[in-house]
Design a protein around this motif. Structure first.
Motif, mmCIF file in Angstrom:
data_model
loop_
_atom_site.group_PDB
_atom_site.id
_atom_site.type_symbol
_atom_site.label_atom_id
_atom_site.label_comp_id
_atom_site.label_asym_id
_atom_site.label_seq_id
_atom_site.Cartn_x
_atom_site.Cartn_y
_atom_site.Cartn_z
ATOM 1 N N VAL A 185 0.855 -1.178 0.000
ATOM 2 C CA VAL A 185 0.000 0.000 0.000
ATOM 3 C C VAL A 185 0.896 1.234 0.000
ATOM 4 O O VAL A 185 1.888 1.302 0.738
ATOM 5 C CB VAL A 185 -0.965 0.006 1.212
ATOM 6 C CG1 VAL A 185 -0.212 -0.060 2.527
ATOM 7 C CG2 VAL A 185 -1.869 1.243 1.173
ATOM 8 N N ILE A 186 0.567 2.183 -0.862
ATOM 9 C CA ILE A 186 1.277 3.461 -0.933
ATOM 10 C C ILE A 186 0.313 4.538 -0.464
ATOM 11 O O ILE A 186 -0.756 4.727 -1.068
ATOM 12 C CB ILE A 186 1.770 3.754 -2.363
ATOM 13 C CG1 ILE A 186 2.785 2.700 -2.793
ATOM 14 C CG2 ILE A 186 2.383 5.145 -2.454
ATOM 15 C CD1 ILE A 186 3.287 2.876 -4.225
ATOM 16 N N TYR A 187 0.676 5.226 0.598
ATOM 17 C CA TYR A 187 -0.187 6.264 1.164
ATOM 18 C C TYR A 187 0.671 7.406 1.667
ATOM 19 O O TYR A 187 1.914 7.337 1.675
ATOM 20 C CB TYR A 187 -1.047 5.692 2.297
ATOM 21 C CG TYR A 187 -0.271 5.281 3.524
ATOM 22 C CD1 TYR A 187 -0.154 6.135 4.626
ATOM 23 C CD2 TYR A 187 0.336 4.026 3.607
ATOM 24 C CE1 TYR A 187 0.559 5.754 5.754
ATOM 25 C CE2 TYR A 187 1.041 3.639 4.730
ATOM 26 C CZ TYR A 187 1.147 4.501 5.795
ATOM 27 O OH TYR A 187 1.858 4.130 6.904
ATOM 28 N N SER A 188 0.031 8.476 2.083
ATOM 29 C CA SER A 188 0.728 9.656 2.590
ATOM 30 C C SER A 188 0.587 9.708 4.105
ATOM 31 O O SER A 188 -0.532 9.790 4.629
ATOM 32 C CB SER A 188 0.146 10.931 1.956
ATOM 33 O OG SER A 188 0.808 12.080 2.433
ATOM 34 N N GLU A 189 1.704 9.647 4.802
ATOM 35 C CA GLU A 189 1.698 9.708 6.262
ATOM 36 C C GLU A 189 1.658 11.163 6.719
ATOM 37 O O GLU A 189 2.476 11.985 6.292
ATOM 38 C CB GLU A 189 2.927 9.019 6.835
ATOM 39 C CG GLU A 189 2.971 9.032 8.359
ATOM 40 C CD GLU A 189 4.246 8.412 8.902
ATOM 41 O OE1 GLU A 189 4.359 8.258 10.126
ATOM 42 O OE2 GLU A 189 5.138 8.088 8.080
ATOM 43 N N PHE A 190 0.715 11.477 7.582
ATOM 44 C CA PHE A 190 0.587 12.846 8.098
ATOM 45 C C PHE A 190 1.565 13.029 9.251
ATOM 46 O O PHE A 190 1.393 12.461 10.323
ATOM 47 C CB PHE A 190 -0.849 13.098 8.573
ATOM 48 C CG PHE A 190 -1.067 14.479 9.123
ATOM 49 C CD1 PHE A 190 -1.276 15.551 8.277
ATOM 50 C CD2 PHE A 190 -1.061 14.711 10.487
ATOM 51 C CE1 PHE A 190 -1.478 16.826 8.783
ATOM 52 C CE2 PHE A 190 -1.255 15.970 11.000
ATOM 53 C CZ PHE A 190 -1.470 17.032 10.148
ATOM 54 N N VAL A 191 2.615 13.816 9.016
ATOM 55 C CA VAL A 191 3.619 14.103 10.040
ATOM 56 C C VAL A 191 3.294 15.411 10.753
ATOM 57 O O VAL A 191 3.293 15.488 11.982
ATOM 58 C CB VAL A 191 5.026 14.159 9.417
ATOM 59 C CG1 VAL A 191 6.079 14.454 10.487
ATOM 60 C CG2 VAL A 191 5.349 12.850 8.704
ATOM 61 N N SER A 192 3.006 16.451 9.984
ATOM 62 C CA SER A 192 2.641 17.747 10.532
ATOM 63 C C SER A 192 1.873 18.513 9.465
ATOM 64 O O SER A 192 1.670 18.017 8.352
ATOM 65 C CB SER A 192 3.888 18.533 10.979
ATOM 66 O OG SER A 192 4.702 18.845 9.862
ATOM 67 N N MET A 193 1.462 19.724 9.795
ATOM 68 C CA MET A 193 0.726 20.530 8.833
ATOM 69 C C MET A 193 1.581 20.872 7.613
ATOM 70 O O MET A 193 1.057 21.081 6.519
ATOM 71 C CB MET A 193 0.260 21.830 9.501
ATOM 72 C CG MET A 193 -0.770 21.617 10.596
ATOM 73 S SD MET A 193 -2.318 20.977 9.939
ATOM 74 C CE MET A 193 -2.797 22.310 8.872
ATOM 75 N N ALA A 194 2.879 20.935 7.798
ATOM 76 C CA ALA A 194 3.771 21.312 6.707
ATOM 77 C C ALA A 194 4.474 20.120 6.072
ATOM 78 O O ALA A 194 5.230 20.300 5.116
ATOM 79 C CB ALA A 194 4.816 22.311 7.203
ATOM 80 N N ARG A 195 4.244 18.913 6.583
ATOM 81 C CA ARG A 195 4.981 17.751 6.076
ATOM 82 C C ARG A 195 4.068 16.541 5.991
ATOM 83 O O ARG A 195 3.475 16.133 6.986
ATOM 84 C CB ARG A 195 6.169 17.450 6.990
ATOM 85 C CG ARG A 195 7.052 16.312 6.490
ATOM 86 C CD ARG A 195 8.158 16.021 7.480
ATOM 87 N NE ARG A 195 8.934 14.851 7.107
ATOM 88 C CZ ARG A 195 9.779 14.226 7.910
ATOM 89 N NH1 ARG A 195 9.975 14.669 9.142
ATOM 90 N NH2 ARG A 195 10.445 13.176 7.502
ATOM 91 N N GLN A 196 3.972 15.991 4.771
ATOM 92 C CA GLN A 196 3.251 14.746 4.531
ATOM 93 C C GLN A 196 4.177 13.854 3.706
ATOM 94 O O GLN A 196 4.591 14.235 2.616
ATOM 95 C CB GLN A 196 1.938 14.999 3.791
ATOM 96 C CG GLN A 196 0.963 15.897 4.529
ATOM 97 C CD GLN A 196 1.198 17.366 4.275
ATOM 98 O OE1 GLN A 196 1.535 17.761 3.167
ATOM 99 N NE2 GLN A 196 1.046 18.206 5.292
ATOM 100 N N THR A 197 4.485 12.681 4.242
ATOM 101 C CA THR A 197 5.515 11.821 3.661
ATOM 102 C C THR A 197 4.894 10.619 2.950
ATOM 103 O O THR A 197 4.116 9.885 3.560
ATOM 104 C CB THR A 197 6.475 11.320 4.751
ATOM 105 O OG1 THR A 197 6.979 12.432 5.497
ATOM 106 C CG2 THR A 197 7.624 10.545 4.147
ATOM 107 N N PRO A 198 5.235 10.384 1.668
ATOM 108 C CA PRO A 198 4.766 9.167 0.986
ATOM 109 C C PRO A 198 5.410 7.917 1.611
ATOM 110 O O PRO A 198 6.608 7.906 1.892
ATOM 111 C CB PRO A 198 5.229 9.358 -0.457
ATOM 112 C CG PRO A 198 5.523 10.808 -0.588
ATOM 113 C CD PRO A 198 5.958 11.280 0.752
ATOM 114 N N VAL A 199 4.591 6.890 1.832
ATOM 115 C CA VAL A 199 5.061 5.672 2.502
ATOM 116 C C VAL A 199 4.679 4.469 1.655
ATOM 117 O O VAL A 199 3.557 4.379 1.147
ATOM 118 C CB VAL A 199 4.449 5.552 3.917
ATOM 119 C CG1 VAL A 199 4.834 4.214 4.552
ATOM 120 C CG2 VAL A 199 4.903 6.703 4.798
#
Length: 299
Positions: free
Chosen positions: A172-186
């Protein structure tokens, strides 16, 4: 040099665009609060579920359930790609698609067949343009309101196809919510269920702040519990990925619309300056005509 009318029309158009971007920013901020609340409420459950599952899998062993057994020869890989249905969210979808493209390139070199399940129109459209095999598509899920049944239905299909040998591995490829300014593809493997990574005893003893992992007493046996919990783990992982991606989309759109609003303000200031210069030039030209006419009458 542009005329006064042209500059006025441009200023009016940019102001209307600013109203739209500001409204979209407020809508994204409103939806973000609800999505982030759901994500934060589900995260502790997902973490604890993985902890208990790891403890049970360790007791039962790898051969206790077919969902734990890796395939010797991996020839078919299935990817669950989570993207948004709409654009105007900066590089959110581009980052996820780039993650899928890099993973797809690696498997092409190894002569592995890849298929897709798409959550969101952007990922679906990309897969169609690249002429990839699309098995399922779920539109209107990411970024909207959805419940656990979405992950349940999708997870059941993935498990059935894995057990019948249609897929050797599922990611599964999704976007991890780290902060309001950072979303990391996983990129995360969900089938076969990967083993829980454990640190070495020497390192674990040195880290005094690391929480103690309790040993769970099982009733009935770990083998019977795994038969119920392993499929549910797939549903939990998918639902968690959808919640993370949905929250990341709203955060990315809010940031993109905020930047667009600021850009509109800069354009309005620049166009206003150009308008004032054009007006001043027009007034100066009229004064020169008047003075020239007066001097001609005197002569």
């Amino acid at each position: 040099m542009p005329t006064l009318k042209d500059v006025q029309l441009k200023i009016a158009g940019v102001k209307k665009t600013k109203q739209i971007t500001k409204a979209m920013n407020m809508v994204a901020a409103s939806r973000l609060r609800g999505a982030q609340t759901n994500m934060d409420a589900f995260r502790p459950y997902a973490v604890k579920f993985a902890e208990v599952l790891g403890s049970l899998a360790e007791k039962a062993g790898e051969e206790a359930n077919p969902l734990l057994v890796p395939r010797e020869n991996v020839k078919k890989i299935h990817i669950v790609l989570c993207t948004s249905d709409r654009g105007l969210c900066g590089g959110f979808n581009i980052n996820l698609i780039s993650k899928a493209e890099s993973f797809l390139k690696e498997n092409r070199e190894a002569d592995i067949e890849v298929s897709f399940t798409n959550f969101g129109k952007k990922g679906r459209d990309w897969a169609k343009n690249k002429k990839q095999s699309i098995v399922d598509e779920y539109l209107g899920v990411v970024g909207g309101r959805f419940d656990f049944s979405v992950a349940l239905n999708a997870g059941r299909k993935l498990i059935d196809e894995f057990l019948t040998g249609t897929y050797d591995e599922v990611y599964v490829i999704y976007s991890e919510f780290v902060s309001m300014a950072r979303q990391t593809p996983v990129l995360q493997q969900i089938l076969p269920i990967p083993p829980i990574e454990k640190e070495e005893d020497g390192i674990a003893e040195q880290d005094e702040n690391k929480p103690f992992l309790a040993e769970h007493i099982c009733e009935p046996s770990p083998d019977e519990l795994l038969g119920e919990m392993l499929p549910r783990n797939i549903y939990v992982q998918l639902f968690s990925a959808l919640l993370e991606t949905s929250t990341s989309e709203h955060a990315a759109r809010m940031a993109a619309m905020n930047n667009a609003t600021k850009a509109c303000n800069d354009m309005i200031n620049s166009l206003t300056l150009a308008y004032n210069k054009a007006r001043q030039a027009a007034i100066t030209a009229e004064l020169m005509d008047i003075v020239g006419g007066a001097e001609a009458l005197k002569g």
